[in-house]
Write an enzyme that holds these catalytic residues in place. Structure first.
Site, PDB file in Angstrom:
ATOM      1  N   GLY A  77      13.810  33.989  17.510  1.00  0.00           N
ATOM      2  CA  GLY A  77      14.947  33.814  16.634  1.00  0.00           C
ATOM      3  C   GLY A  77      16.246  34.034  17.382  1.00  0.00           C
ATOM      4  CB  CYS A  78      19.662  32.778  16.762  1.00  0.00           C
ATOM      5  SG  CYS A  78      19.733  33.006  14.964  1.00  0.00           S
ATOM      6  CE1 TYR A  79      22.890  37.360  13.688  1.00  0.00           C
ATOM      7  CE2 TYR A  79      21.291  36.641  12.052  1.00  0.00           C
ATOM      8  CZ  TYR A  79      22.611  36.829  12.430  1.00  0.00           C
ATOM      9  OH  TYR A  79      23.634  36.516  11.563  1.00  0.00           O
TER      10      TYR A  79
END
Length: 343
Positions: A148-150
């Protein structure tokens, strides 16, 4: 050499970025564009910024898509698990940008998503696709789960410190801000212009599904317990993530130890760089870079780590292409930019 690929989920933001990157790639050749609700449309109807707009968006079909060398799945949570397994059974490499294979066991998945995984035997079989940390595993696999990006913007700066035993991983606080494209392309009242302009909003406080993914990622490098409090914020910009990480250093740790751990891990990595000043999201837009800075309060031992990425590139499509490059024996930089597009 030409490697045939397909993109499933071509109508979304990440799907569009994938097509843009793959069209310009010297080795990968896009043969099929899959969509669901937009099937029957032309690419130009949903992504007018891309060339080849006459190309059709088609419904996923395992026989037709099973003829390419690799499939990129850029689908919402829960949608890629079964078609991905079908492609693997046909000998097709899978790069999944969604969350379906990021966790390594069914319990973690169930706790995060509140449902049973349809293919629990595959959890732990997909390589977690942070190439800077797991390059050898990515090179040797036919299946990758793109983080995921986070979590990408959190694990990249913390992994070297946890591995070297420099920080207390039992008390990590992550505050991160994301542009609105991180919420996807689906129409939502909460992401409409009037809801986000001139405002910053925290959302899914203490309940974001990327928090357990962060814990799992950091656990791979930590020797002790990992606990993370994560608060995401939506800010009025299109793209980019800035992650602000608060953690306490262990006794005796100095700033030089922190810098040494980072430099020793990423010295030869083209997309991860350490700055002396806090990074800004505009510096990474259009690139596959992760820019990191560290700031230590020597009197209290509190360390602030900052990481900026483009959520659609290093946080999604760019990292996916980086993984695919390694999977097919290419240099990881092929078709990817190390230069941001904004001053």
């Amino acid at each position: 050499m030409s490697i045939s690929v397909a993109v499933v989920g071509a109508s979304g933001y990440a799907g569009g970025e994938l097509i843009r990157l793959l069209d310009a790639h010297p080795v990968f050749s896009v043969e099929l564009l899959g969509a669901n609700s937009k099937a029957g449309s032309a690419l130009g109807d949903v992504h007018p910024q891309l060339s080849g707009g006459e190309r059709p968006l088609v419904t996923f079909d395992q026989e037709r898509f099973g003829e390419v060398d690799a499939v990129f799945f850029a689908l919402p949570h829960g949608a890629s698990a079964s078609p991905a397994v079908e492609m693997l059974a046909r000998g097709v490499a899978v790069i999944d940008l969604g969350a379906d294979f990021r966790f390594d066991d069914p319990d973690r998945y169930r706790n995060a998503y509140g449902t049973e995984h349809p293919h629990p035997e595959q959890l732990g079989e997909f390589v977690y696709g942070v190439p800077e940390l797991f390059a050898d595993a990515v090179r040797g696999t036919d299946r990758v789960a793109v983080p995921g990006c986070y979590p990408t913007a959190t694990i990249v700066p913390l992994a070297p410190l946890a591995s070297a035993g420099l920080v207390d991983t039992s008390d990590i606080v992550v505050d991160a801000m994301s542009g609105v494209t991180g919420a996807g392309r689906a129409v939502s009242e909460s992401t409409a212009f009037g809801a986000i302009d001139e405002s910053v909003r925290a959302y899914k406080v203490l309940g974001h599904r990327h928090q357990p993914e962060m814990i799992q990622g950091i656990e791979r490098f930590a020797s002790g317990e990992v606990r993370v409090v994560f608060t995401p914020h939506l800010v009025p910009m299109l793209r980019g993530i800035l992650s602000t990480i608060h953690v306490k250093t262990n006794p005796g740790v100095e700033f030089g130890d922190v810098v040494g751990a980072f430099d020793g891990t990423y010295a030869d990595e083209p997309f991860v760089r350490r700055l002396e000043v806090p990074p800004e999201t505009r510096w990474v837009v259009g690139s596959n870079n992760a820019l990191v800075s560290y700031h230590l309060n020597g009197s209290t031992g509190h360390l602030i780590a900052l990481c900026a990425i483009d959520n659609l590139l290093k946080g999604a499509a760019g990292q996916a292409v980086q993984c695919a490059n390694l999977m097919f024996g290419l240099e990881q930089t092929v078709g990817l930019s190390t230069e941001g597009s904004m001053p």
